[in-house]
Design an enzyme around this catalytic site. Structure first.
Site, PDB file in Angstrom:
ATOM      1  N   SER A 107       0.830  -1.205   0.000  1.00  0.00           N
ATOM      2  CA  SER A 107       0.000   0.000   0.000  1.00  0.00           C
ATOM      3  C   SER A 107       0.865   1.255   0.000  1.00  0.00           C
ATOM      4  O   SER A 107       1.933   1.293   0.615  1.00  0.00           O
ATOM      5  CB  SER A 107      -0.901   0.006   1.237  1.00  0.00           C
ATOM      6  OG  SER A 107      -1.539   1.260   1.404  1.00  0.00           O
ATOM      7  N   TYR A 130      -3.031   5.484  -4.797  1.00  0.00           N
ATOM      8  CA  TYR A 130      -4.312   6.182  -4.787  1.00  0.00           C
ATOM      9  C   TYR A 130      -4.310   7.236  -5.893  1.00  0.00           C
ATOM     10  O   TYR A 130      -3.282   7.541  -6.495  1.00  0.00           O
ATOM     11  CB  TYR A 130      -4.539   6.862  -3.440  1.00  0.00           C
ATOM     12  CG  TYR A 130      -4.616   5.901  -2.285  1.00  0.00           C
ATOM     13  CD1 TYR A 130      -5.783   5.191  -2.020  1.00  0.00           C
ATOM     14  CD2 TYR A 130      -3.521   5.700  -1.443  1.00  0.00           C
ATOM     15  CE1 TYR A 130      -5.858   4.304  -0.960  1.00  0.00           C
ATOM     16  CE2 TYR A 130      -3.588   4.813  -0.382  1.00  0.00           C
ATOM     17  CZ  TYR A 130      -4.761   4.119  -0.144  1.00  0.00           C
ATOM     18  OH  TYR A 130      -4.823   3.239   0.899  1.00  0.00           O
ATOM     19  N   THR A 156      -6.176   2.310  -6.860  1.00  0.00           N
ATOM     20  CA  THR A 156      -7.423   2.317  -6.106  1.00  0.00           C
ATOM     21  C   THR A 156      -8.269   3.508  -6.537  1.00  0.00           C
ATOM     22  O   THR A 156      -7.821   4.652  -6.462  1.00  0.00           O
ATOM     23  CB  THR A 156      -7.134   2.403  -4.594  1.00  0.00           C
ATOM     24  OG1 THR A 156      -6.456   1.207  -4.185  1.00  0.00           O
ATOM     25  CG2 THR A 156      -8.416   2.534  -3.787  1.00  0.00           C
ATOM     26  N   LYS A 252      -8.538  -1.160  -9.008  1.00  0.00           N
ATOM     27  CA  LYS A 252      -9.190  -1.732  -7.822  1.00  0.00           C
ATOM     28  C   LYS A 252     -10.335  -0.826  -7.352  1.00  0.00           C
ATOM     29  O   LYS A 252     -10.140   0.378  -7.203  1.00  0.00           O
ATOM     30  CB  LYS A 252      -8.159  -1.876  -6.698  1.00  0.00           C
ATOM     31  CG  LYS A 252      -8.699  -2.409  -5.377  1.00  0.00           C
ATOM     32  CD  LYS A 252      -7.569  -2.483  -4.363  1.00  0.00           C
ATOM     33  CE  LYS A 252      -8.019  -3.058  -3.026  1.00  0.00           C
ATOM     34  NZ  LYS A 252      -8.920  -2.143  -2.288  1.00  0.00           N
ATOM     35  N   HIS A 276     -13.849  -2.068  -1.116  1.00  0.00           N
ATOM     36  CA  HIS A 276     -12.863  -1.603  -0.128  1.00  0.00           C
ATOM     37  C   HIS A 276     -13.088  -2.275   1.235  1.00  0.00           C
ATOM     38  O   HIS A 276     -12.921  -1.669   2.286  1.00  0.00           O
ATOM     39  CB  HIS A 276     -12.927  -0.080   0.018  1.00  0.00           C
ATOM     40  CG  HIS A 276     -11.585   0.546   0.258  1.00  0.00           C
ATOM     41  ND1 HIS A 276     -10.812   1.061  -0.751  1.00  0.00           N
ATOM     42  CD2 HIS A 276     -10.871   0.749   1.395  1.00  0.00           C
ATOM     43  CE1 HIS A 276      -9.696   1.566  -0.248  1.00  0.00           C
ATOM     44  NE2 HIS A 276      -9.706   1.372   1.048  1.00  0.00           N
TER      45      HIS A 276
END
Length: 388
Positions: A107, A130, A156, A252, A276
């Site tokens: 992440s 992100y 994401t 995602k 999520h």
């Protein structure tokens, strides 16, 4: 090591050993947590067809995800703050995944940096990003991922605005965490966790601090995170990020067939059907319930993966039999990590693989590629009958 028979065994140990603040971070959804709960309960509504007098020899759970060979169709999902669940958590999880033969996804909001994980592993891993406002920072993230030999980017797309998670607010869980007398007192009861954290230098967001503009230390981190996410995200920007990366690209956070079609248009190599983990839009469909319509829309043109709610090898089996080409576990490996470090992550993978292998055999299948809906009993109306 205690006797571990299922993921819930690891969860019980995890709850004892990890501070309440970080346990609740893992074990929470947004608002009423309806979607969080249904992510797992909807898997229970699907039954398996037992078959007998079928040759079960020579079985294998091995397959491929985005062209990479995997020991089973399971990747470790990106989980923020993994390094607060156990000291050096991302490094330990990545090493366990590498040894087992499944992908690890780091992440952006990890405690250990991209460079840290690359230094302690020998094979490429995946990196999650992100959609952030700072394009220069995004570009440098991609450059750092390339330098670390990451083989795929996972973008994401469902976190432009944060869903409210009541437990995190009550616990002061933010970036960085806001320590209170209550949370400090609880941490003091977790001796093993505390000793580990005292022994590591990795306590802050390694991909952010010292890399994002104006973020020199933890004190300046909260203002950055409050402004970093881009609420104006568009498919044109997603296409730009794909071009910026130039390699394998996974999107995602897809939960609707129309969005899956758009992901296909921008050239994604795979999509992850995901809500999520129930932490964003409460009241959204569970991932497994949303999967069929997405497969019907794009399934033969792009790899469709799924996360949210997978707690067993049987869940993996059901998702694959429905048509998914890969699955992701987040909480399931976090339970193992918090319970027993790297060995716990390995144990979580062993548990899931054994359940997958045994259940596959009892359904009369020997290879992942042989899985199909014929081994499932899906309730009528499982996808829902919605008023138009």
């Amino acid at each position: 090591m205690p006797v571990i028979t299922c993921i819930d065994d690891l969860k019980r140990i995890y709850k004892r050993r990890v501070p309440r603040m970080f346990y609740d971070y893992s074990e929470s959804g947004s608002w009423t947590e309806k979607t969080f709960r249904e992510n797992t309960s909807d898997f229970d509504d699907i039954y398996l067809r037992q078959r007998v007098a079928v040759d079960m020899t020579g079985r294998s759970t091995a397959t491929q995800m985005i062209g990479e060979s995997v020991a089973m169709p399971v990747a470790l999902a990106p989980v923020g703050l993994t390094g607060m669940q156990h000291a050096d958590g991302e490094i330990k999880a990545a090493r366990a995944a590498e040894k087992f033969g499944v992908p690890f996804t780091l992440s952006t909001m990890s405690i250990c940096s991209i460079e840290d994980v690359a230094k302690h592993t020998t094979k490429p891993f995946w990196f999650q990003v992100y959609t952030l406002k700072d394009e220069d920072f995004m570009r440098r993230l991609f450059e750092r991922a390339r330098a670390a030999r990451c083989s795929a980017i996972v973008l994401t797309v469902d976190l432009q605005i944060m869903g409210q998670r009541h437990k995190d607010i009550k616990n002061g869980l933010s970036a960085p965490p806001k320590l209170t007398a209550k949370s400090i007192a609880n941490m003091m009861t977790k001796a093993q966790w505390g000793i580990g954290m005292l022994g590591t230098k990795r306590k802050f967001f390694g991909n952010i601090v010292g890399h994002a503009a104006g973020v020199k230390d933890s004190s300046s981190l909260s203002s950055w995170t409050a402004e970093a996410f881009d609420p104006s995200l568009s498919w044109a920007q997603i296409a730009k990020f794909k071009e910026m990366w130039g390699g394998k690209f996974i999107i995602k956070g897809i939960l609707d067939a129309e969005d899956a079609k758009m992901a296909l248009k921008v050239g994604a190599d795979a999509i992850i059907v995901s809500n999520h983990g129930g932490r964003q839009l409460d009241g959204a469909l569970s991932s497994i319930r949303a999967l069929p319509s997405i497969l019907q829309a794009v399934g033969d043109q792009i790899e469709v993966h799924i996360d949210s709610g997978i707690r067993s090898g049987q869940d993996v089996l059901k998702a694959m039999a429905m048509g998914a080409k890969g699955t992701y576990i987040g909480r399931s490996f976090i339970y193992g990590l918090g319970a027993m470090g790297e060995a716990g992550v390995t144990k979580s993978l062993e548990v899931i693989q054994k359940e997958l292998d045994t259940s596959m055999a009892l359904c009369g299948r020997r290879r992942i590629e042989e899985l199909d809906k014929d081994i499932l009993l899906i309730p009528e109306g499982f996808e829902g009958r919605w008023q138009i």
